[in-house]
Motif scaffolding. Sequence first.
Motif, mmCIF file in Angstrom:
data_model
loop_
_atom_site.group_PDB
_atom_site.id
_atom_site.type_symbol
_atom_site.label_atom_id
_atom_site.label_comp_id
_atom_site.label_asym_id
_atom_site.label_seq_id
_atom_site.Cartn_x
_atom_site.Cartn_y
_atom_site.Cartn_z
ATOM 1 N N LYS A 141 -33.710 -16.071 20.776
ATOM 2 C CA LYS A 141 -34.725 -15.355 19.999
ATOM 3 C C LYS A 141 -35.878 -14.899 20.881
ATOM 4 O O LYS A 141 -36.393 -13.790 20.732
ATOM 5 N N LEU A 142 -36.290 -15.779 21.782
ATOM 6 C CA LEU A 142 -37.387 -15.428 22.682
ATOM 7 C C LEU A 142 -36.972 -14.305 23.615
ATOM 8 O O LEU A 142 -37.751 -13.379 23.889
ATOM 9 N N ARG A 143 -35.735 -14.368 24.101
ATOM 10 C CA ARG A 143 -35.236 -13.315 24.989
ATOM 11 C C ARG A 143 -35.249 -11.960 24.282
ATOM 12 O O ARG A 143 -35.686 -10.953 24.852
ATOM 13 N N ALA A 144 -34.824 -11.943 23.022
ATOM 14 C CA ALA A 144 -34.820 -10.694 22.259
ATOM 15 C C ALA A 144 -36.240 -10.180 22.035
ATOM 16 O O ALA A 144 -36.508 -8.980 22.139
ATOM 17 N N ALA A 145 -37.146 -11.092 21.717
ATOM 18 C CA ALA A 145 -38.535 -10.690 21.479
ATOM 19 C C ALA A 145 -39.157 -10.103 22.742
ATOM 20 O O ALA A 145 -39.920 -9.124 22.679
ATOM 21 N N LEU A 146 -38.834 -10.686 23.885
ATOM 22 C CA LEU A 146 -39.344 -10.142 25.138
ATOM 23 C C LEU A 146 -38.774 -8.747 25.389
ATOM 24 O O LEU A 146 -39.527 -7.809 25.696
ATOM 25 N N ARG A 147 -37.469 -8.610 25.279
ATOM 26 C CA ARG A 147 -36.833 -7.322 25.570
ATOM 27 C C ARG A 147 -37.321 -6.214 24.643
ATOM 28 O O ARG A 147 -37.456 -5.049 25.052
ATOM 29 N N GLU A 148 -37.602 -6.576 23.394
ATOM 30 C CA GLU A 148 -38.037 -5.583 22.408
ATOM 31 C C GLU A 148 -39.553 -5.439 22.358
ATOM 32 O O GLU A 148 -40.083 -4.771 21.468
ATOM 33 N N ASN A 149 -40.230 -6.065 23.312
ATOM 34 C CA ASN A 149 -41.694 -6.005 23.412
ATOM 35 C C ASN A 149 -42.392 -6.509 22.154
ATOM 36 O O ASN A 149 -43.492 -6.060 21.818
ATOM 37 N N ARG A 150 -41.750 -7.463 21.465
ATOM 38 C CA ARG A 150 -42.365 -8.060 20.280
ATOM 39 C C ARG A 150 -43.085 -9.354 20.594
ATOM 40 O O ARG A 150 -43.938 -9.796 19.834
ATOM 41 N N TYR A 151 -42.761 -9.964 21.724
ATOM 42 C CA TYR A 151 -43.342 -11.261 22.051
ATOM 43 C C TYR A 151 -44.833 -11.118 22.345
ATOM 44 O O TYR A 151 -45.238 -10.276 23.163
ATOM 45 N N GLU A 152 -45.652 -11.925 21.679
ATOM 46 C CA GLU A 152 -47.116 -11.913 21.864
ATOM 47 C C GLU A 152 -47.687 -10.508 21.706
ATOM 48 O O GLU A 152 -48.674 -10.150 22.372
ATOM 49 N N ALA A 153 -47.101 -9.709 20.818
ATOM 50 C CA ALA A 153 -47.527 -8.308 20.685
ATOM 51 C C ALA A 153 -48.968 -8.195 20.190
ATOM 52 O O ALA A 153 -49.750 -7.372 20.693
ATOM 53 N N LYS A 154 -49.338 -9.000 19.199
ATOM 54 C CA LYS A 154 -50.706 -8.939 18.676
ATOM 55 C C LYS A 154 -51.701 -9.406 19.718
ATOM 56 O O LYS A 154 -52.784 -8.814 19.885
#
Length: 231
Positions: free
Chosen positions: A28-41
């Motif tokens: 899940k973290l890998r996907a969030a990073l790749r999709e630029n969703r991780y720590e977006a706010k």
Amino acid sequence: MDEHPNRDPFVMSKGMKFPKDDHFITGKLRAALRENRYEAKEAQCVLRLVRDEDTVIELGAGIGFMSTLVATRRNIKNVFAFEANPALIPYIESVHSANRLSNAHVTHGLLGKRNGSTNFYVRENLLASSMDPHEDDTEANTQKVKVDVLNASHVFKEIQPTILIADIEGAEAALLPHLDLTGLRGAMIELHPQHIGPEGVNAVFRAMMDAGLAYYSRGSTHKVVCFRRAW
């Protein structure tokens, strides 16, 4: 021998490299990073705050995302990150190294009112580790370790930060009101109202106001609150 010699050893996110390590970068973290969703706010807030020549202090470094972001996107003097989880320190250092950063530094420890030590609970889900014990902690899934507590006032005086980034799992309400924050030009705080309650939220805002910092709505989103000295 590597079965996939041409496989990229990094996960890319916002132009940053994160070494692939299944112990830290889960699916899940890998996907969030790749999709630029991780720590977006948080990234939105910080990039509205940080300018060239800033000195940044980060409390709660996680996987090294925010320290790497500010060091790669802005020509800052330095970013000093503090992380209590000993298991994360080598990975954060590997992220800084992968991105060839010489102005990003990480220290194992947390800041408090005075020097000392405290218990820290390292869990199988490393990002769920904290200073607070959980009912389901067992010897099999949780390791209790001692972590150095550094005098926060002394650290701030030595570093003289202009920007504060803090994600410290509810400790923000107890720590920030006791610090001299008047040298800051801006701050990003991730609030944990489920832990600190309305009194704690008010204590954080009051500490910012007392330091001459005002709530900055354009950089804030829900629990991620942004403060600036001037708009």
